[in-house]
Design a protein around this motif. Structure first.
Motif, short mmCIF file in Angstrom:
data_model
loop_
_atom_site.label_atom_id
_atom_site.label_comp_id
_atom_site.label_asym_id
_atom_site.label_seq_id
_atom_site.Cartn_x
_atom_site.Cartn_y
_atom_site.Cartn_z
N LEU A 11 11.11 -5.89 25.15
CA LEU A 11 9.65 -5.88 25.12
C LEU A 11 9.10 -5.97 26.53
CD1 LEU A 11 8.57 -8.17 22.14
CD2 LEU A 11 8.42 -5.70 22.31
N LEU A 12 8.20 -5.06 26.88
CA LEU A 12 7.52 -5.10 28.18
C LEU A 12 6.07 -5.46 27.91
CD1 LEU A 12 7.71 -4.61 31.24
CD2 LEU A 12 6.99 -2.24 30.80
N ARG A 13 5.65 -6.59 28.49
CA ARG A 13 4.28 -7.07 28.32
C ARG A 13 3.50 -6.79 29.60
NH1 ARG A 13 7.29 -10.53 25.12
NH2 ARG A 13 6.36 -10.92 23.08
N CYS A 14 2.57 -5.83 29.52
CA CYS A 14 1.74 -5.44 30.65
C CYS A 14 0.35 -6.06 30.47
CB CYS A 14 1.63 -3.93 30.74
SG CYS A 14 3.22 -3.10 30.89
N PRO A 15 -0.29 -6.50 31.57
CA PRO A 15 -1.62 -7.12 31.46
C PRO A 15 -2.61 -6.19 30.78
CG PRO A 15 -0.72 -7.36 33.68
CD PRO A 15 0.20 -6.44 32.94
N GLY A 16 -3.34 -6.74 29.82
CA GLY A 16 -4.40 -5.99 29.13
C GLY A 16 -3.93 -4.96 28.13
N GLU A 17 -2.64 -4.93 27.79
CA GLU A 17 -2.12 -3.95 26.86
C GLU A 17 -1.28 -4.63 25.78
OE1 GLU A 17 0.06 -0.82 28.76
OE2 GLU A 17 -1.26 -0.79 30.50
N GLN A 18 -1.05 -3.91 24.70
CA GLN A 18 -0.15 -4.39 23.65
C GLN A 18 1.28 -4.37 24.19
OE1 GLN A 18 -0.53 -5.43 20.46
NE2 GLN A 18 -2.76 -5.33 20.58
N PRO A 19 2.14 -5.32 23.77
CA PRO A 19 3.55 -5.27 24.20
C PRO A 19 4.18 -3.93 23.81
CG PRO A 19 3.07 -7.34 23.11
CD PRO A 19 1.87 -6.46 22.91
N LEU A 20 5.02 -3.42 24.69
CA LEU A 20 5.65 -2.13 24.51
C LEU A 20 7.12 -2.35 24.16
CD1 LEU A 20 4.91 0.88 24.86
CD2 LEU A 20 5.67 0.69 27.22
N ALA A 21 7.55 -1.87 22.97
CA ALA A 21 8.95 -1.98 22.55
C ALA A 21 9.72 -0.80 23.10
CB ALA A 21 9.04 -2.02 21.03
N LEU A 22 10.80 -1.10 23.83
CA LEU A 22 11.62 -0.07 24.47
C LEU A 22 13.05 -0.17 23.96
CD1 LEU A 22 10.30 -0.80 28.06
CD2 LEU A 22 9.56 1.05 26.57
N ILE A 23 13.64 0.95 23.57
CA ILE A 23 15.01 0.99 23.06
C ILE A 23 15.95 1.36 24.21
CG2 ILE A 23 16.60 1.98 21.36
CD1 ILE A 23 14.21 0.51 20.12
N VAL A 24 16.99 0.56 24.43
CA VAL A 24 17.95 0.81 25.51
C VAL A 24 18.85 1.99 25.10
CG1 VAL A 24 19.85 -0.17 26.85
CG2 VAL A 24 17.90 -1.61 26.20
N LEU A 25 18.93 3.01 25.96
CA LEU A 25 19.71 4.21 25.66
C LEU A 25 21.17 4.09 26.09
CD1 LEU A 25 17.10 6.94 26.64
CD2 LEU A 25 17.68 6.10 24.35
N ALA A 26 21.44 3.36 27.15
CA ALA A 26 22.82 3.22 27.65
C ALA A 26 23.03 1.79 28.12
CB ALA A 26 23.07 4.20 28.79
N GLU A 27 24.20 1.25 27.82
CA GLU A 27 24.53 -0.12 28.20
C GLU A 27 24.41 -0.31 29.71
OE1 GLU A 27 28.66 -2.38 28.33
OE2 GLU A 27 27.89 -2.24 26.27
N ALA A 28 23.87 -1.47 30.12
CA ALA A 28 23.76 -1.81 31.53
C ALA A 28 24.33 -3.21 31.72
CB ALA A 28 22.31 -1.77 31.98
N GLY A 29 24.97 -3.45 32.86
CA GLY A 29 25.56 -4.76 33.08
C GLY A 29 25.64 -5.12 34.55
N ALA A 30 25.73 -6.42 34.82
CA ALA A 30 25.87 -6.95 36.18
C ALA A 30 26.29 -8.40 36.07
CB ALA A 30 24.56 -6.81 36.96
N GLU A 31 26.69 -8.98 37.20
CA GLU A 31 27.07 -10.39 37.21
C GLU A 31 25.87 -11.30 36.99
OE1 GLU A 31 30.08 -11.99 37.35
OE2 GLU A 31 30.90 -9.98 37.06
N PHE A 32 24.71 -10.91 37.54
CA PHE A 32 23.50 -11.72 37.44
C PHE A 32 22.33 -10.83 37.03
CE2 PHE A 32 26.20 -13.61 40.70
CZ PHE A 32 26.39 -14.88 40.17
#
Length: 195
Positions: A11-32
């Protein structure tokens, strides 16, 4: 290692807008979290649109919030997380299969529409649960579930709880408890601790 799985909903919450649901297309990873690479997402925006906001980042380690930019279907964390990763897995938990029925509340619908669902809780902890369910005649949960009111058949009896959605995909919903009767909270704590 922090892994954001493909198919998860952020969920991306932008000021003054409804939260935007985003579907991850490819796995992402990192140590932190701060080292995560840009994440490819399914976005409703057209080319050239930029959005900035607070991202509710769901990963294998739990959930945290971080500033992020969305541009051309790519989500880029831009700052340090303001909170630590909240790990539901750190709570006392108990796997199993427990029958569940309830009602989900959808966001983005007129009047925040309610839909009846049934299925089973497959993992329960003192802070949240994993629900596998669908509406009558359906295969998948409807998208955009904000909260769920559940009646779960537990070994000590029927447990009622309101659950806030942390992650949702297909017929699975992970959530944290928003409300539960004090007697059920005590029984759940004892049940999860008695492993």
């Amino acid at each position: 290692m922090i892994t954001v799985p493909a198919g998860s909903t952020l969920l991306l919450r932008c000021p003054g807008e409804q939260p935007l649901a985003l579907i991850v297309l490819a796995e992402a990873g990192a140590e932190f979290v701060a080292e995560l690479p840009p994440i490819a997402v399914l976005s409703p925006d057209g080319p050239g649109t930029r959005r900035f906001g607070i991202l509710e980042l769901v990963s294998n380690a739990g959930v945290t919030w971080v500033e992020a930019e969305l541009r051309d279907g790519v989500l880029t964390p831009t700052g340090e997380p303001p909170t630590d990763v909240v790990q539901r897995r750190g709570a006392a938990r108990r796997p199993g299969t427990y029958a569940a029925t309830g009602t989900v509340q959808l966001d983005g619908e007129p009047g925040r529409r309610l839909v009846a669902v049934s299925g089973q809780v497959e993992d329960v902890s003192t802070s949240g649960l994993l629900l596998r369910a669908a509406p009558a005649g359906g295969v998948h949960l409807p998208p955009g579930i904000v909260r769920t009111l559940l009646h779960i058949g537990m070994p000590w009896g029927d447990m009622a709880a309101t659950v806030t959605t942390v992650d949702q995909r297909a017929d699975q919903l992970r959530g944290t408890y928003e409300w539960m009767a004090p007697a059920d909270e005590t029984a759940l704590r004892a049940f999860c601790a008695a492993r």
